[in-house]
Design a protein around this motif. Sequence first.
Motif, short mmCIF file in Angstrom:
data_model
loop_
_atom_site.label_atom_id
_atom_site.label_comp_id
_atom_site.label_asym_id
_atom_site.label_seq_id
_atom_site.Cartn_x
_atom_site.Cartn_y
_atom_site.Cartn_z
N GLU A 1 -1.81 -1.30 -9.24
CA GLU A 1 -0.69 -0.68 -8.97
C GLU A 1 -0.69 0.54 -7.94
OE1 GLU A 1 0.71 0.51 -12.98
OE2 GLU A 1 0.58 -1.76 -13.56
N HIS A 2 -1.79 1.28 -8.01
CA HIS A 2 -1.90 2.38 -7.30
C HIS A 2 -1.54 2.14 -5.94
CE1 HIS A 2 -2.88 6.19 -5.58
NE2 HIS A 2 -3.86 5.68 -4.95
N GLU A 3 -2.20 1.04 -5.26
CA GLU A 3 -2.00 0.82 -4.00
C GLU A 3 -0.80 0.27 -3.55
OE1 GLU A 3 -5.30 0.26 -1.40
OE2 GLU A 3 -4.52 -1.90 -0.63
N TYR A 4 -0.33 -0.54 -4.78
CA TYR A 4 1.13 -1.13 -4.45
C TYR A 4 2.14 -0.18 -4.27
CZ TYR A 4 5.14 -4.25 -5.01
OH TYR A 4 6.31 -4.85 -4.79
N PHE A 5 2.11 0.76 -4.96
CA PHE A 5 3.16 1.75 -5.21
C PHE A 5 2.99 2.81 -3.61
CE2 PHE A 5 4.67 6.21 -5.98
CZ PHE A 5 6.01 5.76 -6.49
N GLN A 6 1.54 2.92 -3.23
CA GLN A 6 1.60 3.72 -2.18
C GLN A 6 2.12 2.92 -0.95
OE1 GLN A 6 -0.38 6.61 -1.28
NE2 GLN A 6 0.18 6.79 -3.82
N LEU A 7 2.10 1.66 -0.82
CA LEU A 7 2.70 0.93 0.33
C LEU A 7 3.88 0.41 0.14
CD1 LEU A 7 -0.44 -1.15 0.98
CD2 LEU A 7 0.41 0.70 2.04
#
Lengths: 328, 431
Positions: A249-255
């Motif tokens: 989720e972290h990387e998804y939100f970052q991008l």
Amino acid sequence: MTTSAVQLDAEGNLRHFLTLDGLSRTLLTEMLDRTEGFLSVARQAVKKVPLCRGKIVANLFFETSTRTRTTFELAAKRLSADVLNLNISTSATAKGETLLDTLRNLEAMHVDMFVVRHADSGAAHFIAAHADPHVAVINAGDGRHSHPTQGMLDMFTIRQHKGDFTHLCVAIVGDVLHSRVARSELSALRTLGAGEVRIIAPRTLIPVHAEALGARVFHDLREGVRDADVVIMLRLQRERMRGALLPSEHEYFQLFGLTEERLATAKPDAIVMHPGPINRGVEMDSQVADGPRSVILEQVSNGIAVRMAVMSMCIGTQNLRAAGQADG
Amino acid sequence: MADPARISICNGRLIDPASGVDEELAVHIAGGRVAALGPAPAGFHAERTIDAGGLVVCPGLVDLCARLREPGGEHKASIASETRAAAAAGVTTLCCPPDTSPVIDTPAVAQLITQTAERAGRARVVPAGALTRGLAGEQISEMAALKRAGCAVMSHADAHITNTQVQRGAMEYASTFGLTLFLRPEDHYLRDQGCMHEGRVSTLLGLPGIPEAAETVALARDLALAEQTGARVHFRGLSCARSAAMLAEAQARGLRVSADVSAHQLFLTEDDVGDFDSNCHLRPPVRTRADREALRAAVARGEIAAICSDHQPHEPDAKLAPFPVTEPGISALETLLPLTLGLVGEGVLGLRSAIERLTRGPAGILGLPLGRLEPGSIADICVFDPEEPWVLSPATLVSQGRNTPFLGRGLRGRVHWTLLGGRVVFERGAR
């Protein structure tokens, strides 16, 4: 292919509402105009019109849903129909004969309309193909295929804010691959002649033949929403975080998570939409969700009016058919 | 059962691709075998003469993949019902995959099938033995015993052996006994929940797709293992252009590999799924027009040496559900010959080559002395009208399975007589 002729009668009237594919711009526009008329019902002291009085609507939900079912229920009640709510766990109906048995039982109770949600793509088509000819079937979401009332309520919301579709740039962000909402929106935007449609996601969430959906593909959120008039965020199921689709989720939100800062490249008057329920901090942050450009709650209110429009159109076709039979 | 009669089939056009014969020649049958071609031998008195004027006489068709559903699936069909359909379709030899219930992984199951078929007496049924116990892909089966029990080949049906070491061992062990492996290349993980070709139509319909790579990845692996082990491998049911190219390349390098294609793969495409037509729910899926054209070309060149039915009869309920949860497959025995003749009509194949893909080609892959009509050959014979138009309907279907997307379609080419070991096992009424 996929003309879905089954949902129209010989005169082109709406018998069932299964998919937006194959419906004309004239019919979609009629539906939006009719929705406009129903919006005022909610503001009346008596929130009812008698268009479906004496009709029985069965909400047949093989997949759990609170909001969609509730808005269908309210829509039916505002049309003065009687409503049955049936939540049927999918595991109990894994076999087709059970699904047909369920249908036959309800038909025997003289239900006039089925509102169907099912986890399998094509379920609404299947039910429409096997239902008694006097029953109308409305698709409330089938697998990854179609969620046409959601698609139309989004079109209605866009039209309310932006008017004509032909000059609009619409950006759809997120899990297009698994999204029936996205497929319905893309179908409607093609038919209504939207100027430019974009989909923005990592490649794992984009279908292989995205060009068939009439959209340009972007993998960078800032580029994808640049000069957009409408930004539609899709819901991301938590289960997509497992396996080979997304790392976290972290990387998804970052991008791909929408923030005020990333929204800066869009047009200043761009609207932000989401079919709900929102995963705050995954698809978008709360500042955007609750911010001035968000029209997410309007979508919910519009959802009732759109569903009233669809139901009244299908019941209208039924009445025409019954009248025709009486004449004959 | 009475001894097979002495029969003469006269006035027909005899086409036997194995011997290269294509001319008007009578076939005389005695003792279940071909006694002579052309003039009757001295002292031969036919008890029965079949007038095949205007018809083609060819070896009985050999189908490399037909599910008869027995044992274990008798609610769908039975050996008796499906061998009756085979006879009506001119098919005299059927190879049935081992995914029955129980699986054909013991001699007892293999014998049950062959004995039931012999009692029914309408077609030869050749069971394919399971490569691994229970088709679980873990422990290789007792292949020598299965061979003795009548399994001409070893197969893994539609199940993929994910453990590469087991696949290698299965190839080496099978080839110890001269057994050919029938493998349908499909990577288990890449197929995942897929239920149609991953492409334009699956994108629009929101149906989980089976990518081309599900086939090519498995094919590449098994070609490499076939090369390493020297095993004879037959790839069942190719579905895409790239597979056909990989096969041709391997054959050109001298690998002992062959392949077949299901007849419907040469006609249907992803577009036929239309509005979720569950009769087009197939495994492997039908793919694009370009794939179909490449498969047709590979059949024409002979790289794909056999066309099979991939017959999968179902009870109606199996197809009465939302598309993804329906069971895949077509009841296909009775369209095998007409569809193949359709390729002749479309100029893809000559009539002799078309017959070869249904007779000598598959018989050679099975390693059986069938699919030919010479003096001394077993008298398995199909007599058909290559031009006769007809329409497939539930009433004309002999198979217990009515699940076919070709219902209502106009077909060309119809079987009039089928002989099995010199006995007439099917006869259409007056022409």
